[in-house]
Design a protein around this motif. Structure first.
Motif, mmCIF file in Angstrom:
data_model
loop_
_atom_site.group_PDB
_atom_site.id
_atom_site.type_symbol
_atom_site.label_atom_id
_atom_site.label_comp_id
_atom_site.label_asym_id
_atom_site.label_seq_id
_atom_site.Cartn_x
_atom_site.Cartn_y
_atom_site.Cartn_z
ATOM 1 N N THR A 1 72.077 2.631 28.398
ATOM 2 C CA THR A 1 71.521 3.032 27.106
ATOM 3 C C THR A 1 71.426 4.535 26.925
ATOM 4 O OG1 THR A 1 69.303 2.817 28.044
ATOM 5 C CG2 THR A 1 70.202 0.906 26.893
ATOM 6 N N ARG B 1 72.528 0.363 22.105
ATOM 7 C CA ARG B 1 71.365 0.639 22.944
ATOM 8 C C ARG B 1 70.076 0.038 22.376
ATOM 9 N NH1 ARG B 1 68.118 5.357 21.821
ATOM 10 N NH2 ARG B 1 68.524 6.125 19.726
ATOM 11 N N LEU C 1 65.176 2.513 27.217
ATOM 12 C CA LEU C 1 66.013 2.926 26.091
ATOM 13 C C LEU C 1 66.420 4.390 26.135
ATOM 14 C CD1 LEU C 1 64.137 1.075 23.207
ATOM 15 C CD2 LEU C 1 66.046 0.256 24.589
ATOM 16 N N ASN D 1 76.856 5.106 23.791
ATOM 17 C CA ASN D 1 75.438 5.109 23.440
ATOM 18 C C ASN D 1 74.776 6.471 23.569
ATOM 19 O OD1 ASN D 1 74.953 2.357 22.696
ATOM 20 N ND2 ASN D 1 75.114 1.779 24.852
ATOM 21 N N LYS E 1 69.610 -1.518 30.283
ATOM 22 C CA LYS E 1 68.781 -2.599 29.764
ATOM 23 C C LYS E 1 68.246 -3.520 30.856
ATOM 24 C CE LYS E 1 70.601 -2.900 25.067
ATOM 25 N NZ LYS E 1 71.166 -3.788 24.020
#
Length: 600
Positions: A157, A555, A234, A529, A171
């Motif tokens: 991400t 993401r 994240l 991402n 993740k």
């Protein structure tokens, strides 16, 4: 008891006379002592002269003046002033330097590059926070060397860089520390002997080395004492001094880690929703965090404490960026605004988007009587501003879900310039893919849709911008000298795609979602991402290093899935050789000319 006011006048007069007599006697003693010293000095000099003159003239040896000894004479020092003496010494110093350079030799170009005046101008521009470096035209993006390394088992991400280390999150609640390879310069070519006894040197290491690894646990959601994330991580950010690593996740936690051993130093649960982005103030340990709870919070990692909260966005704050000054820029997704926060002044500037991105397409079926091709104009409304990156303290760029990249200035509330559909269009879905009916209506899929801008990055205080999406290309842009336009430079990691060759001016992928066959070797498979950029060497003299995070999913969600790779990738961008022509611009990506034509 007597005082000055009660003492008789006659007594005051006697006291003044006694004081004057004592002062005069002290002056006489000083004069007498000075005369005695001068007489003794005269006797000493006369004795020295008599001793030096006692020898014969034949025994005298001339004194040799060495170059190392300074040339100073009593006659010059007696008559010249202080200013004249400084001028004479400066001239003598310059003559000595000139003599040294004539004997040793020097490189005029190297001295010109390192002039003090030029350095002072650059430093002054940097302290004022203005764009002062133009490096995009001097980099050879087509010759960039790509190295892919697998970071995690799920979508990567975000990525953060503090040379020579990089940090990736994913993740699957994983945080990894990597040691980036240092590119080695090729050795000078030496003529090979007939019998080579020495073994060739081993090849340089290209892949990063995994140093530290830590993973959270989703089953510890209800444990408030658990020192890790319990949901998707994240975002990640690293401090410039290399001491701290900050991560934010969907579990509403902001965790500060020790970069040396990944020991959790502090966990901040102040956010009420997922932490979407983090940014350090350049050169400090002041941290900004954005969240889906529509707020921005500031933190001081020197004290590991919370500072304040900034309110104003009307929707989720999905990205944030900051530079040297105590201010930051954030974007609020579907409120379609970018806001610059002046933390010290406790104020904010609002920049409103929400415009349409126009695109002109050639219609091969609409040929006119005179043989020209008809044009079809399509517009895509901006629904969300997802990405932001600062160029200098007064200029920044944003990326939207309609594929447009906008250039903003603090002096205007609307974009200064917009590149529409910067990463092309996705092909329209087939009727059987868009509908569950056995015989679907052919009009169900609709028109092709633009690819979102999923990542943006800049080299601070320079004219270089990089953007990413899921078209398999990391595109390079530069700002014009007047800071009013965005110009296409090319594609990072390879030559331009050949899709335009077949009349596909929008860079459309093939039906199966794969990039064209000619561009598969140089493309980045998956969704880009995040992007991080840093320069190698003194002021980027060696090369430019670009680290990107890729994944099969976006993401922030799972509404888009591609046949890509979960991991990260490194691009080493060298400088152009002397006399090398500029890189060709990418056809079909330079939409500004068509946009300007449509406006006129």
């Amino acid at each position: 008891m007597s005082s000055f006011f009660t003492t008789p006048a006659s007594q005051k007069k006697r006291e003044r006379e006694d004081g004057l007599i004592a002062q005069s006697s002290q002056k006489k003693k000083k004069v007498a002592n000075g005369a005695a010293n001068s007489k003794s000095l005269n006797r000493k000099t006369a004795r020295d002269e008599s001793v030096s003159g006692s020898g014969s003239e034949d025994d005298e040896t001339p004194q040799i003046a060495h170059d190392d000894e300074p040339l100073s004479s009593e006659s010059e020092s007696e008559d010249e002033t202080g200013a004249e003496r400084r001028l004479r010494l400066a001239e003598q110093y310059l003559e000595n330097i000139k003599g040294e350079t004539e004997t040793v030799g020097f490189d005029a170009e190297e001295i010109d590059r390192d002039l003090i005046a030029e350095r002072l101008i650059e430093d002054a521009a940097a302290t004022k926070g203005r764009l002062y470096r133009h490096i995009a035209s001097g980099l050879d993006f087509s010759s960039a060397v790509k190295t892919f390394f697998r970071a995690d088992t799920q979508t990567t991400t975000s990525v953060a860089v503090c040379p020579p280390y990089a940090y990736t999150v994913s993740k699957d609640i994983t945080l990894i520390k990597w040691e980036l390879p240092t590119p080695t310069k090729p050795p000078p070519q030496i003529k090979k002997k007939k019998k080579a006894t020495a073994k060739p040197p081993p090849p340089a290491r290209r892949r990063p080395i995994k140093l530290l690894y830590t993973r959270g646990n989703k089953n510890e959601t209800r444990n408030p004492k658990y020192q890790h994330h319990t949901a998707d991580i994240l975002t990640v950010a690293a401090s410039s001094d290399g001491k701290y690593v900050a991560t934010g996740g969907a579990d509403k936690r902001l965790i500060i880690w020790s970069a040396a051993d990944f020991k959790p130093l502090r966990i901040f649960p102040q956010h009420r929703d997922a932490v979407t982005s983090l940014a350090f103030r350049r050169g400090t340990n002041q941290l900004y965090s954005s969240s889906k709870d529509r707020t921005i919070k500031t933190w001081s990692l020197d004290e590991l404490g919370y500072m304040e909260t900034l309110f104003g966005h009307q929707d989720e704050v999905v990205d944030i960026a900051a530079l040297s000054l105590e201010q930051c820029v954030s974007v609020g997704a579907r409120d379609r605004t970018a806001r610059l926060w002046k933390v010290v002044e406790e104020s904010q500037l609002v920049f409103r988007g929400g415009g349409t991105s126009e695109k002109r397409q050639m219609n091969p079926r609409g040929s006119l009587t005179n043989g020209e091709m008809a044009t079809v104009r399509t517009s895509y409304a901006e629904g969300s501003i997802d990405r932001v990156a600062m160029i200098d303290e007064e200029t920044f760029v944003t990326g939207s879900d309609n594929g447009s990249i906008s250039l903003w200035s603090l002096h205007k509330k609307k974009p200064v310039f917009t590149v529409p559909v910067a990463h092309g269009l996705d092909p329209a879905l087939k009727p059987e893919e868009a509908s569950a009916e056995e015989v679907p209506d052919p009009k169900v899929p609709g028109a092709p849709q633009p690819r979102w801008i999923t990542a943006l990055a800049t080299v601070p205080y320079s004219d270089l911008i990089l953007s990413g999406s899921w078209d398999g290309r990391l595109r390079v842009w530069k700002i014009s000298e007047d800071k009013k336009r965005l110009e296409v430079v090319g594609v990072l990691g390879g030559a331009q795609a050949e899709a335009e060759r077949d009349g596909n001016v929008n860079g459309l992928e093939t039906r199966d979602g794969e990039p064209p066959e000619e561009d598969r070797e140089t493309s980045v498979r998956g969704i880009i991402n995040d992007i991080e950029i840093f320069e190698r060497g003194d002021r980027g003299k060696d090369s430019l290093c670009v680290v990107i995070a890729t994944g099969k999913e976006h993401r922030l969600g799972r509404w888009k899935t591609l046949q890509g790779k979960n991991g990260a990738c490194i691009f080493e961008v060298p400088h152009k050789q002397a006399g090398e022509p500029a890189m060709m611009e990418v056809k079909g990506a330079d939409m500004d000319s068509s946009q300007n034509q449509s406006k006129t």
